[in-house]
Design an enzyme around this catalytic site. Sequence first.
Site, PDB file in Angstrom:
ATOM      1  N   PRO A 262     -20.507  77.122  86.866  1.00 41.52           N
ATOM      2  CA  PRO A 262     -19.614  77.929  87.708  1.00 41.52           C
ATOM      3  C   PRO A 262     -20.240  78.509  88.969  1.00 41.52           C
ATOM      4  O   PRO A 262     -19.606  79.317  89.657  1.00 41.52           O
ATOM      5  CB  PRO A 262     -19.209  79.059  86.758  1.00 41.52           C
ATOM      6  N   CYS A 263     -21.455  78.098  89.325  1.00 44.19           N
ATOM      7  CA  CYS A 263     -22.155  78.770  90.419  1.00 44.19           C
ATOM      8  C   CYS A 263     -21.462  78.601  91.769  1.00 44.19           C
ATOM      9  O   CYS A 263     -21.676  79.403  92.678  1.00 44.19           O
ATOM     10  CB  CYS A 263     -23.600  78.283  90.509  1.00 44.19           C
TER      11      CYS A 263
END
EC number: 2.3.2.-
Length: 313
Positions: A262-263
């Site tokens: 999810p970065c």
Amino acid sequence: MQNVFNTVKGKALEVAEYLTPVLKESKFKETGVITPEEFLAAGDHLVHHCPTWQWSAGEESKIKPYLPNDKQFLMTKNVPCYKRCKQMEYSDEQEAIIEEDDGDGGWVDTFHHTGLSGVTEAVKEITLETQDCGKTTDNIAVCDDDDDDEGEAADMEDYEESGLLENDDATVDTSKIKEACKPKADLGGEDAILQTRTYDLYITYDKYYQTPRLWLFGYDEQRRPLAVENMYEDISQDHVKKTVTIENHPHLPPPPMCSVHPCRHAEVMKKIIETVAEGGGELGVHMYLLIFLKFVQAVIPTIEYDYTRHFTM
């Protein structure tokens, strides 16, 4: 080496997530992140419009206190995957570099769909039609890779302005899946090999990145768990071991699952919000997961999960 790095990084992030305080004040419009309450609102909206998705509690010992016990994460099961990524037509002209400054060469949308309407006319209004998202679990949205694979490469703005949010009426009746899964002994040769796989997909809330996170685990046509190497066949090769890593699900027991890291999610969502605002519109946080599922399709283009296709910007 990449697997070792991902393992170490995953352990470090587990500690960081534990130490990160729960986000309580909305920063959706400013940064693209969401609070647990906003995740719940977006999840309820997804479940309402796409009934194949449901809330789940997971293991009692792994319940997160900042979410209701019965709404720890979202899941959809038995999602069809009819072919491997390498079977899709592909050329360099179809690539779109989503982000270039992440140290891994960017998030490449290998199967980027082009030829769609521009932002000038499209980013005026958000509308949502619910009739085609499946009032029953018999309808699952189809990946539209047959007709939209042609066209020149597009940049990040083109991707956000049109590729993520195009209209698509295609649906498939999952009653055909059972028929498709029957052995085809009379074909002979390679044609007799059944290609259909199924996946269970999960969306969790990542407290560290403050965004949704997608998890997936696959099965063959006999509902036997796929090995990691087999699941990688259904993931865009530009994302394997980079955007997609193998980690333990935060709410479920082993085995580990594939996870879309999810970065970059908040950054992509922030740019979409800005695009909508520039066109005079406003993107509500309740739409987050619908759009989220749209842009992660670049990572798993052959897994035909359910999300509302009938919303326009």
